[in-house]
Scaffold this motif. Structure first.
Motif, mmCIF file in Angstrom:
data_model
loop_
_atom_site.group_PDB
_atom_site.id
_atom_site.type_symbol
_atom_site.label_atom_id
_atom_site.label_comp_id
_atom_site.label_asym_id
_atom_site.label_seq_id
_atom_site.Cartn_x
_atom_site.Cartn_y
_atom_site.Cartn_z
ATOM 1 N N GLU A 181 111.906 -12.006 66.689
ATOM 2 C CA GLU A 181 110.590 -12.396 67.172
ATOM 3 C C GLU A 181 110.412 -13.886 66.991
ATOM 4 O O GLU A 181 110.906 -14.473 66.036
ATOM 5 N N GLY A 182 109.709 -14.469 67.916
ATOM 6 C CA GLY A 182 109.318 -15.864 67.825
ATOM 7 C C GLY A 182 107.822 -15.936 68.037
ATOM 8 O O GLY A 182 107.267 -15.172 68.823
ATOM 9 N N THR A 183 107.181 -16.840 67.316
ATOM 10 C CA THR A 183 105.729 -16.968 67.441
ATOM 11 C C THR A 183 105.360 -18.414 67.726
ATOM 12 O O THR A 183 106.133 -19.339 67.460
ATOM 13 N N SER A 184 104.168 -18.586 68.233
ATOM 14 C CA SER A 184 103.618 -19.923 68.434
ATOM 15 C C SER A 184 102.103 -19.833 68.295
ATOM 16 O O SER A 184 101.531 -18.732 68.311
ATOM 17 N N GLY A 185 101.493 -20.993 68.163
ATOM 18 C CA GLY A 185 100.033 -21.027 68.038
ATOM 19 C C GLY A 185 99.545 -20.320 66.789
ATOM 20 O O GLY A 185 98.492 -19.700 66.808
ATOM 21 N N GLY A 186 100.318 -20.397 65.713
ATOM 22 C CA GLY A 186 99.913 -19.748 64.467
ATOM 23 C C GLY A 186 99.864 -18.236 64.584
ATOM 24 O O GLY A 186 99.052 -17.587 63.935
#
Length: 107
Positions: A31-36
């Motif tokens: 998984e990758g996340t962005s925007g906190g």
């Protein structure tokens, strides 16, 4: 002659390990996340996107460009993680082999 036979045996052994590692990488899910954590991308070890989660707070018409950028960033984060895991597995597999720097495995 024994050295060549020994080397051929090591090549076959490494080939079997490489096939096993490729199967493990293909089955990998990252998984990758962005925007906190507002956008999360799930992908497999082949780089195929398996899922996308978007926080409902981002569904505002005037923030579409921000959402698009966050999706791209989350995908890159997941891809980078998959590549990191692949590199670690490859490094473990090829430890001690005289492979030139920068040569990428699996081929």
């Amino acid at each position: 002659m024994r050295d060549i036979m020994g080397m051929m045996g090591k090549v076959k052994e490494m080939q079997a390990k490489m096939e096993k590692m490729q199967a493990e990488i293909a089955a990998l899910e990252v998984e990758g996340t962005s925007g906190g954590g507002l956008v999360t991308v799930k992908m497999n070890g082949k780089g195929e996107m398996l899922g996308l989660k978007i926080d409902p707070s981002l569904f505002k018409e005037d923030e579409a460009e921000i959402l698009e950028d966050l999706i791209v960033a989350a995908h890159k984060s997941a891809k980078d993680r998959a590549e990191q895991i692949t590199a670690e597995k490859t490094k473990d597999l090829t430890a001690g082999l005289p492979i030139p720097p920068g040569m990428k495995l699996p081929f």
